[in-house]
Design a protein around this motif. Sequence first.
Motif, PDB file in Angstrom:
ATOM      1  N   THR A   1      -5.199  11.920 -28.969  1.00  7.80           N
ATOM      2  CA  THR A   1      -4.993  10.601 -28.386  1.00  7.80           C
ATOM      3  C   THR A   1      -3.606  10.098 -28.764  1.00  7.80           C
ATOM      4  O   THR A   1      -3.301   9.914 -29.929  1.00  7.80           O
ATOM      5  N   VAL A   2      -2.772   9.879 -27.758  1.00 13.79           N
ATOM      6  CA  VAL A   2      -1.418   9.405 -27.988  1.00 13.79           C
ATOM      7  C   VAL A   2      -1.299   7.988 -27.437  1.00 13.79           C
ATOM      8  O   VAL A   2      -1.639   7.719 -26.292  1.00 13.79           O
ATOM      9  N   THR A   3      -0.813   7.094 -28.280  1.00  5.73           N
ATOM     10  CA  THR A   3      -0.634   5.696 -27.899  1.00  5.73           C
ATOM     11  C   THR A   3       0.851   5.450 -27.663  1.00  5.73           C
ATOM     12  O   THR A   3       1.679   5.718 -28.529  1.00  5.73           O
ATOM     13  N   VAL A   4       1.197   4.929 -26.479  1.00  7.63           N
ATOM     14  CA  VAL A   4       2.597   4.676 -26.157  1.00  7.63           C
ATOM     15  C   VAL A   4       2.938   3.186 -26.155  1.00  7.63           C
ATOM     16  O   VAL A   4       4.102   2.824 -26.119  1.00  7.63           O
ATOM     17  N   LEU A   5       1.917   2.320 -26.205  1.00 12.02           N
ATOM     18  CA  LEU A   5       2.125   0.871 -26.263  1.00 12.02           C
ATOM     19  C   LEU A   5       1.447   0.313 -27.507  1.00 12.02           C
ATOM     20  O   LEU A   5       0.409   0.821 -27.936  1.00 12.02           O
ATOM     21  N   PRO A   6       2.006  -0.739 -28.114  1.00  9.95           N
ATOM     22  CA  PRO A   6       1.371  -1.346 -29.289  1.00  9.95           C
ATOM     23  C   PRO A   6      -0.010  -1.897 -28.943  1.00  9.95           C
ATOM     24  O   PRO A   6      -0.233  -2.404 -27.848  1.00  9.95           O
ATOM     25  N   ILE A   7      -0.922  -1.781 -29.890  1.00  9.28           N
ATOM     26  CA  ILE A   7      -2.282  -2.300 -29.714  1.00  9.28           C
ATOM     27  C   ILE A   7      -2.535  -3.333 -30.808  1.00  9.28           C
ATOM     28  O   ILE A   7      -2.460  -3.025 -31.996  1.00  9.28           O
TER      29      ILE A   7
END
Length: 94
Positions: free
Chosen positions: A56-62
């Motif tokens: 799982t790759v996150t490209v936007l801040p959560i």
Amino acid sequence: MNTTKRIFISLLIGLAVAGGAMVKDKMTNAEWVVSPEQIAAAKAEGKAGFESSPGTVTVLPIRSEKADILPLTWAIFGIAAAAVSFVVLRRKSA
């Protein structure tokens, strides 16, 4: 101790406790699940984004689910500390 001093000391203690809780949350990055700094560091390493779990790759801040409640918790901690210190500082009867 007169009431004015008790109120002033209680306010100072409440502000210190609320400020301490805020600093702790800011230092531990409690507002974010995935912070912008983590994503920037991953992109600096040449990755597409921050790998939050395997695959799982996150490209936007959560933002965290509790991020909007944090100022309220700081206020509650400060008010509770001020109330407790106000009661503790009262004059003891003989």
